[in-house]
Each structure stands twice: as structure tokens, then as C-alpha cells.
Design an enzyme around this catalytic site. Sequence first.
Site, mmCIF file in Angstrom:
data_model
loop_
_atom_site.group_PDB
_atom_site.id
_atom_site.type_symbol
_atom_site.label_atom_id
_atom_site.label_comp_id
_atom_site.label_asym_id
_atom_site.label_seq_id
_atom_site.Cartn_x
_atom_site.Cartn_y
_atom_site.Cartn_z
ATOM 1 N N PRO A 101 -34.724 9.067 30.614
ATOM 2 C CA PRO A 101 -34.107 9.230 29.293
ATOM 3 C C PRO A 101 -32.594 9.073 29.387
ATOM 4 C CG PRO A 101 -34.739 11.365 30.210
ATOM 5 C CD PRO A 101 -35.278 10.319 31.145
ATOM 6 N N MET A 102 -32.034 8.217 28.541
ATOM 7 C CA MET A 102 -30.569 8.019 28.595
ATOM 8 C C MET A 102 -29.982 7.854 27.195
ATOM 9 S SD MET A 102 -29.979 5.678 31.949
ATOM 10 C CE MET A 102 -31.439 4.719 31.623
ATOM 11 N N THR A 103 -29.172 8.824 26.829
ATOM 12 C CA THR A 103 -28.505 8.815 25.535
ATOM 13 C C THR A 103 -27.604 7.592 25.419
ATOM 14 O OG1 THR A 103 -28.634 11.178 25.299
ATOM 15 C CG2 THR A 103 -26.801 10.113 24.171
ATOM 16 N N HIS B 48 -36.898 18.390 26.671
ATOM 17 C CA HIS B 48 -35.675 18.387 27.479
ATOM 18 C C HIS B 48 -35.273 19.842 27.725
ATOM 19 C CE1 HIS B 48 -31.967 17.453 29.262
ATOM 20 N NE2 HIS B 48 -31.457 16.577 28.401
ATOM 21 N N TYR C 194 -28.740 22.481 28.460
ATOM 22 C CA TYR C 194 -28.871 22.488 26.990
ATOM 23 C C TYR C 194 -29.721 23.705 26.579
ATOM 24 C CZ TYR C 194 -26.746 17.921 27.368
ATOM 25 O OH TYR C 194 -25.865 16.904 27.646
ATOM 26 N N HIS D 110 -30.448 20.469 32.389
ATOM 27 C CA HIS D 110 -29.035 20.066 32.286
ATOM 28 C C HIS D 110 -28.135 21.010 31.504
ATOM 29 C CE1 HIS D 110 -30.615 15.635 32.824
ATOM 30 N NE2 HIS D 110 -30.925 16.437 33.829
ATOM 31 N N GLN E 138 -38.184 11.910 24.028
ATOM 32 C CA GLN E 138 -37.596 13.140 24.577
ATOM 33 C C GLN E 138 -37.051 13.996 23.425
ATOM 34 O OE1 GLN E 138 -33.859 13.561 26.846
ATOM 35 N NE2 GLN E 138 -35.105 14.339 28.526
HETATM 36 C C1 LIG Z 1 -25.684 7.242 30.097
HETATM 37 C C2 LIG Z 1 -26.639 8.333 30.481
HETATM 38 C C3 LIG Z 1 -27.247 9.086 29.499
HETATM 39 C C4 LIG Z 1 -28.167 10.097 29.840
HETATM 40 N N1 LIG Z 1 -28.815 10.778 28.847
HETATM 41 C C5 LIG Z 1 -29.807 11.648 29.162
HETATM 42 C C6 LIG Z 1 -30.626 12.218 28.142
HETATM 43 O O1 LIG Z 1 -30.503 11.938 26.939
HETATM 44 N N2 LIG Z 1 -31.585 13.092 28.533
HETATM 45 C C7 LIG Z 1 -31.779 13.440 29.843
HETATM 46 O O2 LIG Z 1 -32.661 14.248 30.155
HETATM 47 N N3 LIG Z 1 -31.037 12.875 30.832
HETATM 48 C C8 LIG Z 1 -30.085 11.976 30.524
HETATM 49 N N4 LIG Z 1 -29.398 11.334 31.523
HETATM 50 C C9 LIG Z 1 -29.768 11.573 32.951
HETATM 51 C C10 LIG Z 1 -30.760 10.472 33.417
HETATM 52 O O3 LIG Z 1 -32.015 10.613 32.770
HETATM 53 C C11 LIG Z 1 -31.009 10.527 34.940
HETATM 54 O O4 LIG Z 1 -31.584 11.744 35.272
HETATM 55 C C12 LIG Z 1 -29.736 10.314 35.752
HETATM 56 O O5 LIG Z 1 -29.015 9.168 35.290
HETATM 57 C C13 LIG Z 1 -30.054 10.136 37.248
HETATM 58 O O6 LIG Z 1 -30.855 9.000 37.453
HETATM 59 P P1 LIG Z 1 -30.219 7.621 38.056
HETATM 60 O O7 LIG Z 1 -29.550 8.005 39.343
HETATM 61 O O8 LIG Z 1 -31.423 6.738 38.278
HETATM 62 O O9 LIG Z 1 -29.249 7.086 37.045
HETATM 63 C C14 LIG Z 1 -28.460 10.355 31.204
HETATM 64 C C15 LIG Z 1 -27.827 9.595 32.191
HETATM 65 C C16 LIG Z 1 -26.940 8.586 31.854
HETATM 66 C C17 LIG Z 1 -26.316 7.745 32.945
#
Ligand SMILES: Cc1cc2nc3c(=O)[nH]c(=O)nc-3n(C[C@H](O)[C@H](O)[C@H](O)COP(=O)(O)O)c2cc1C
Length: 362
Positions: free
Chosen positions: A30-32, A174, A179, A177, A107
Site C-alpha cells: 500500500p502506498m499513498t 491499517h 496511526y 506505523h 487498505q
Molecule cells: C510513497 C509511499 C507511501 C506509502 N503509503 C503507505 C500507506 O498508505 N499505507 C501503508 O501501510 N504503508 C505505506 N507505505 C509503506 C509501504 O507500504 C512499504 O511498507 C514500505 O515502502 C517498505 O517497502 P519497500 O522497501 O518495498 O518500499 C508507503 C511507502 C511509500 C514509499
Amino acid sequence: MEYLNKLVSSINAPVSISNLQLNNRVVMAPMTQESSVKHIPGKVQVEHYGQRAKHGVGLIITEGTVIPHASANGHFNVPLMYSESALSGWRKVVNEVHRFDSKIFAQLWHVGGVREAAMPPEVGVPAVTPSGLSAPNIPNGKKLTIKEIDEVIAAYANAAKNAQLCGFDGIEIHAAHGYLIDQFLWQATNLRSDQYGGGAKNRYRFAAEVVTAIRDAVGPDFTIGFRWSQWKIQNFSARVFQSPEELAPFLQTVSEAGVDVFHTSTRRFWEPGFEGSERTLAGWTKAITQKPCIAVGGVGLGNDFLLGGPSSASQHVYESLIRGLEENEFDLIAVGRALLADPAWFSKLNQRSTQNNNHVLA
Ligand SMILES: Cc1cc2nc3c(=O)[nH]c(=O)nc-3n(C[C@H](O)[C@H](O)[C@H](O)COP(=O)(O)O)c2cc1C
């Protein structure tokens, strides 16, 4: 680069979680994106998720989506999981992902004390938190009453039902982190002395009640995922659980409340979860709950597709991944930044292995 062949065969093995069949072990984390204009997912999001599905990702977990509670949102242009226009946008995203035979979870997100009251769509509404804190010793927003806690729990359930009606294959709570749900779990942000605070059992009551309410709303066959972490955006080195013995009752409680799949959020998935054992945090999660588990953190961050192929640093990461999957320490691997940078990351990895074989044969 024998390990690349092994990697590709491990991550392409199909797997089932609850009643869902996934084509492979790769999950989009999940990535915002803050790109849903006025909180409504549109063409950009259809393209964003569709591209990753087209390139073979087995399961997509959406960016955090706002549950229908006035204090839930903490960011501009984050998509809602309520309102007819947002849900209509999500239906299009889901259809696009399904067109490529991939699965998608929504999510569900409430930011708790991380919210600033000026944030739309409910401008002026304060943050709500377990104890009026956004981080240890940092006041923000108001402390939730018991009645308000019930309202937030109902909002999670409504969001999950909305996702189910849109055609999503599941939802992910979620709870990571730092929240709202994690603010209840964390001693430093939960100073309550009622049934939601004090001892460990009381601190995870809120998480368990959210799971129960969602399960009641969506019925027995809809997949519920649960993402948790030790680290917080407020403090990367925070540790809510000091040992597997402390972790077990929490995970068992939420598992029994109705979770189908866990997602253990770490920044480097291969690191040991606790001192004294090599087992990763995802490995502990699976060992404790006996449920499928997604690991995440640090995959695909080398220059894997440049001439010469993956570096020795990537090799170490990939060998840990092969071991984790083959030894059933975890079942799936989520990939975040690598898939954000390149929607074709997974298909390129598969191609790299084929090229490698052709090279060897030539
Ligand atoms: C730009 C960005 C936005 C993110 N948004 C969320 C989110 O909305 N929800 C969440 O649980 N984690 C979020 N994360 C964390 C990612 O899901 C992930 O756990 C983290 O990037 C580590 O994985 P990676 O090393 O493969 O990038 C975000 C990470 C990034 C880089």
C-alpha cells in the site's frame, strides 16, 4: 546467477489465502499517492493500479483509503472509501485490475492523532486519539470517549462493506506505523485507564473490536488482512512488543477476531524480529497465528535491470527471500518503492531470469 532462477520459481508459485487463489507471491505494498483529486479516485488511479496488474503482480493493496469518519483523514487528495463518486471510481479500478486476473484489497485508514484540523474533506474537525497525543508527549486533537470509539469502529465496518460492494477481493486494516489503531497499541500514546488502556490486553481491545465489527459486516467469506508494525512514523525504533511472548497474545486475539492474512510491516524484511533468533518478524507472525503472512521491506531497491544484473547487495536480499518462501517462514512478499518506480518491475525480473538462461545456453 543461479539464484535468480530459484527466485523466479519461488515467487511465481501460486498460493491461496482464505478462499482466494493468487497467481504468485508478489504483492504491491500500500502506498499513498495523494493524487486522487478532491479524494475521488479517477483515471489516474485506474492506470496506476492497472499497470501493476498488467505486469503480473498477484495481489494489489491500495494506498490507505479514508474510512467514513470525520476525523479519519490526514492528507490532501487521499481517496475516500465512501461517497457515491469515490465508490464509482473504485469500481473502475477494481474492474481494471480484475481484467488482468490480479486481485485487489482496499487498505482502510484512520490517521488518529496525525491529523491536522485544517485537512479536507471535513475542514475544522479535530484529530481524535486514545489520549489526546499525536506522538509521545506531543498533544494534538481530543481524547476519544467510549461512545466515539464505537462510532469509529462502525466507520471501519462501513468502509469494509463499501469495499466489498465495489468488488474488492478483500480489505486490509491499517493497524501499523503509529496511526489510530497503533496509537491504541503503543504504551507511549495510550495513557487511558479504562477498558481501552492500561494493561496490554486493554490496549489491543480496540484493534480486536475493529476486526470483529468488520467480520460481522462482510460475512465469513470476504478476506480480511491486518497490517501491523513495531516501527512508527513518529519513531522508527519504537518497539511495542519486546519478545515473542509479548507479541503472541496480541496477534492471537486479532487473529481469532477474524483476520485471514497478516502483513508484518518492516523496513528490511530479512532482519531478525527479536534478539536470540534469526526468525523474521513476518516469520514470528506466521508461527504465532498459523495464518498466511505477507513480509515487506527493502526488495528490488538495487539497480537490478541495468547491464550486469543485480548487485551482490540485491543477491543477499533475494537469497533471504527465497529462503523465507521455501522454508514457509512467510507466504507472500510485498514490494513498495520498486513497483512505484517501475510498474513493470515484476515482469522485468521474470525476463531477467529468462535472459540469464538463454545466455547460459548460448
Ligand atoms: C510513497 C509511499 C507511501 C506509502 N503509503 C503507505 C500507506 O498508505 N499505507 C501503508 O501501510 N504503508 C505505506 N507505505 C509503506 C509501504 O507500504 C512499504 O511498507 C514500505 O515502502 C517498505 O517497502 P519497500 O522497501 O518495498 O518500499 C508507503 C511507502 C511509500 C514509499
